[in-house]
Design an enzyme around this catalytic site. Structure first.
Site, PDB file in Angstrom:
ATOM      1  N   SER A  96       8.919 -82.477  40.269  1.00 42.74           N
ATOM      2  CA  SER A  96       7.650 -81.861  39.862  1.00 42.74           C
ATOM      3  C   SER A  96       7.832 -81.145  38.526  1.00 42.74           C
ATOM      4  O   SER A  96       8.637 -80.215  38.407  1.00 42.74           O
ATOM      5  CB  SER A  96       7.183 -80.862  40.926  1.00 42.74           C
ATOM      6  OG  SER A  96       6.079 -80.148  40.423  1.00 42.74           O
ATOM      7  N   HIS A 142       5.796 -85.918  39.425  1.00 45.48           N
ATOM      8  CA  HIS A 142       4.689 -85.194  40.035  1.00 45.48           C
ATOM      9  C   HIS A 142       4.132 -84.194  39.024  1.00 45.48           C
ATOM     10  O   HIS A 142       4.875 -83.406  38.427  1.00 45.48           O
ATOM     11  CB  HIS A 142       5.203 -84.471  41.286  1.00 45.48           C
ATOM     12  CG  HIS A 142       4.147 -83.799  42.097  1.00 45.48           C
ATOM     13  ND1 HIS A 142       3.301 -84.479  42.946  1.00 45.48           N
ATOM     14  CD2 HIS A 142       3.802 -82.484  42.201  1.00 45.48           C
ATOM     15  CE1 HIS A 142       2.482 -83.618  43.545  1.00 45.48           C
ATOM     16  NE2 HIS A 142       2.760 -82.397  43.103  1.00 45.48           N
ATOM     17  N   ASP A 146       1.416 -81.199  38.546  1.00 45.42           N
ATOM     18  CA  ASP A 146       0.567 -80.226  39.240  1.00 45.42           C
ATOM     19  C   ASP A 146      -0.517 -79.690  38.323  1.00 45.42           C
ATOM     20  O   ASP A 146      -0.221 -79.032  37.327  1.00 45.42           O
ATOM     21  CB  ASP A 146       1.421 -79.047  39.728  1.00 45.42           C
ATOM     22  CG  ASP A 146       2.259 -79.431  40.923  1.00 45.42           C
ATOM     23  OD1 ASP A 146       1.695 -79.947  41.906  1.00 45.42           O
ATOM     24  OD2 ASP A 146       3.486 -79.217  40.874  1.00 45.42           O
ATOM     25  N   MET A 158      -3.521 -77.148  38.032  1.00 50.01           N
ATOM     26  CA  MET A 158      -4.076 -75.939  38.663  1.00 50.01           C
ATOM     27  C   MET A 158      -5.179 -75.369  37.783  1.00 50.01           C
ATOM     28  O   MET A 158      -4.992 -75.238  36.569  1.00 50.01           O
ATOM     29  CB  MET A 158      -2.973 -74.901  38.832  1.00 50.01           C
ATOM     30  CG  MET A 158      -1.800 -75.406  39.650  1.00 50.01           C
ATOM     31  SD  MET A 158      -0.497 -74.192  39.685  1.00 50.01           S
ATOM     32  CE  MET A 158       0.695 -74.999  40.760  1.00 50.01           C
ATOM     33  N   HIS A 181      -1.474 -84.246  40.991  1.00 49.02           N
ATOM     34  CA  HIS A 181      -1.891 -83.438  42.147  1.00 49.02           C
ATOM     35  C   HIS A 181      -2.921 -82.422  41.668  1.00 49.02           C
ATOM     36  O   HIS A 181      -2.580 -81.464  40.980  1.00 49.02           O
ATOM     37  CB  HIS A 181      -0.640 -82.754  42.729  1.00 49.02           C
ATOM     38  CG  HIS A 181      -0.919 -81.842  43.871  1.00 49.02           C
ATOM     39  ND1 HIS A 181       0.018 -80.970  44.380  1.00 49.02           N
ATOM     40  CD2 HIS A 181      -2.031 -81.660  44.640  1.00 49.02           C
ATOM     41  CE1 HIS A 181      -0.505 -80.283  45.385  1.00 49.02           C
ATOM     42  NE2 HIS A 181      -1.743 -80.675  45.559  1.00 49.02           N
ATOM     43  N   MET A 205      -5.052 -79.512  42.120  1.00 47.63           N
ATOM     44  CA  MET A 205      -5.363 -78.290  42.877  1.00 47.63           C
ATOM     45  C   MET A 205      -6.523 -77.635  42.148  1.00 47.63           C
ATOM     46  O   MET A 205      -6.371 -76.628  41.442  1.00 47.63           O
ATOM     47  CB  MET A 205      -4.128 -77.383  42.925  1.00 47.63           C
ATOM     48  CG  MET A 205      -3.055 -77.904  43.866  1.00 47.63           C
ATOM     49  SD  MET A 205      -1.440 -77.185  43.531  1.00 47.63           S
ATOM     50  CE  MET A 205      -0.884 -78.274  42.239  1.00 47.63           C
ATOM     51  N   MET A 234       1.240 -80.138  52.246  1.00 51.05           N
ATOM     52  CA  MET A 234       1.755 -78.975  51.510  1.00 51.05           C
ATOM     53  C   MET A 234       2.650 -78.168  52.446  1.00 51.05           C
ATOM     54  O   MET A 234       2.238 -77.810  53.559  1.00 51.05           O
ATOM     55  CB  MET A 234       0.611 -78.088  51.014  1.00 51.05           C
ATOM     56  CG  MET A 234      -0.207 -78.639  49.851  1.00 51.05           C
ATOM     57  SD  MET A 234       0.712 -79.079  48.357  1.00 51.05           S
ATOM     58  CE  MET A 234       1.565 -77.542  47.965  1.00 51.05           C
ATOM     59  N   ASP A 280       5.470 -81.316  49.807  1.00 46.49           N
ATOM     60  CA  ASP A 280       5.422 -80.631  48.508  1.00 46.49           C
ATOM     61  C   ASP A 280       5.496 -79.125  48.710  1.00 46.49           C
ATOM     62  O   ASP A 280       4.613 -78.531  49.339  1.00 46.49           O
ATOM     63  CB  ASP A 280       4.103 -81.026  47.814  1.00 46.49           C
ATOM     64  CG  ASP A 280       3.987 -80.490  46.401  1.00 46.49           C
ATOM     65  OD1 ASP A 280       4.985 -79.958  45.874  1.00 46.49           O
ATOM     66  OD2 ASP A 280       2.886 -80.625  45.817  1.00 46.49           O
TER      67      ASP A 280
HETATM   68  C1  DX5 Z   1       2.908 -76.015  44.388  1.00 42.15           C
HETATM   69  C2  DX5 Z   1       2.938 -77.375  43.745  1.00 42.15           C
HETATM   70  C3  DX5 Z   1       4.255 -78.038  43.865  1.00 42.15           C
HETATM   71  C4  DX5 Z   1       5.357 -77.297  43.132  1.00 42.15           C
HETATM   72  C5  DX5 Z   1       6.545 -77.326  44.007  1.00 42.15           C
HETATM   73  O1  DX5 Z   1       1.643 -75.508  44.378  1.00 42.15           O
HETATM   74  O2  DX5 Z   1       1.971 -78.244  44.324  1.00 42.15           O
HETATM   75  O3  DX5 Z   1       4.224 -79.395  43.455  1.00 42.15           O
HETATM   76  O4  DX5 Z   1       5.681 -77.875  41.900  1.00 42.15           O
HETATM   77  O5  DX5 Z   1       7.499 -76.484  43.477  1.00 42.15           O
HETATM   78  P1  DX5 Z   1       8.826 -76.137  44.261  1.00 42.15           P
HETATM   79  O6  DX5 Z   1       9.519 -77.435  44.572  1.00 42.15           O
HETATM   80  O7  DX5 Z   1       9.578 -75.289  43.289  1.00 42.15           O
HETATM   81  O8  DX5 Z   1       8.435 -75.408  45.507  1.00 42.15           O
HETATM   82 ZN    ZN Z   2       2.182 -80.491  43.809  1.00 49.30          ZN
END
Ligand code: DX5
Ligand code: ZN
Length: 232
Positions: free
Chosen positions: A14, A39, A41, A43, A72, A74, A143, A181
């Site tokens: 990620s 991956h 993320d 946000m 992903h 969010m 998650m 994840d």
């Molecule tokens: C969290 C993300 C994850 C994050 C995981 O909200 O969706 O993809 O990158 O990070 P680690 O592996 O450090 O928990």
């Molecule tokens: Zn993620």
């Protein structure tokens, strides 16, 4: 029939845990690690209390790797972002089941853009909310932390969700991947693999290692072993 002994285990670093000051180099490092997926993320500061990066950043790193871009979202309103991320180079797009009425049209739209569809579920959300969509998604993303930040601790109670997803898949003959994840490092990846997961998203668990290639290879070996023993 595909079972845990034949299903390919996928390790997906990620990018959230990479050094943001040099994303191109970090993307190339991920690419050279041998992991097939990256991956990403996204946000929005509303669905989760953090902001990461958007389509312009994804577009700027796209030339540095041929990895599958696993986006992903969010985000509270992913519908306005699907086109931009598709154009930026996403191969898969995952939205959250917590979005309720939005989920159905989102699945349709991701599919119509020619992308693979993922559906994510947060730790407090009941698994039953996923049931109407099981036949139409390419992956379920369980998650294993509350989303928003990297480096959090794995929530052990989520293992039963992985088992439920795997049981549904077998019973209904679905083809979706089961991704995990949050807080994924070698030990938790092993537990998830034994429970039925086949896709392991890991930020700090991988990027913290100077030798990313060795870290990916090690996690791959561990999950393959645990999946085989979990299936036995
Ligand atoms: C969290 C993300 C994850 C994050 C995981 O909200 O969706 O993809 O990158 O990070 P680690 O592996 O450090 O928990
Ligand atoms: Zn993620």
């Amino acid at each position: 029939m595909i079972d845990a002994t034949t299903r390919q285990m996928i390790i997906a670093p990620s990018l959230l845990a990479a050094k943001f000051s040099r994303l191109a180099t970090e993307t190339a490092r991920a690419s050279e690690s041998g992991a097939p997926w990256l991956h990403l993320d996204i946000m929005d500061g509303h669905f989760v209390p953090n902001i990461s990066f958007g389509p312009a950043v994804v577009k700027s790193i796209r030339p540095f790797t041929k990895m599958v871009f696993d986006v992903h979202l969010m985000c509270s309103k992913p519908d306005i972002l699907l086109d931009p991320f598709a154009k930026a180079g996403a191969d898969r797009m995952t939205v959250h089941v917590e979005l309720g009425q939005q989920v159905e049209p989102l699945i349709w739209k991701i599919r119509s853009l020619g992308k693979q569809v993922g559906l994510a579920i947060n730790p407090p959300t009941a698994m039953a909310s996923l049931e109407p969509f099981l036949e139409r998604v390419d992956s379920l993303l369980i998650m294993t932390v509350n989303p928003g930040f990297g480096g959090q601790e794995f929530i052990t109670e989520c293992l039963t969700k992985i088992q439920q997803a795997a049981a549904w898949r077998e019973k209904r003959g679905c083809k979706y991947r089961i991704a995990v994840d949050g807080g994924i490092h070698n030990a938790t990846a092993s537990s998830c693999a034994a429970a039925g997961a086949d896709t392991f998203i890991s930020g700090t668990g991988l990027f913290a290692h100077r030798n990313l290639r060795a870290a990916v290879a090690k996690m791959q070996k561990i999950v393959e072993k645990s999946a085989a023993s979990g299936a036995a």
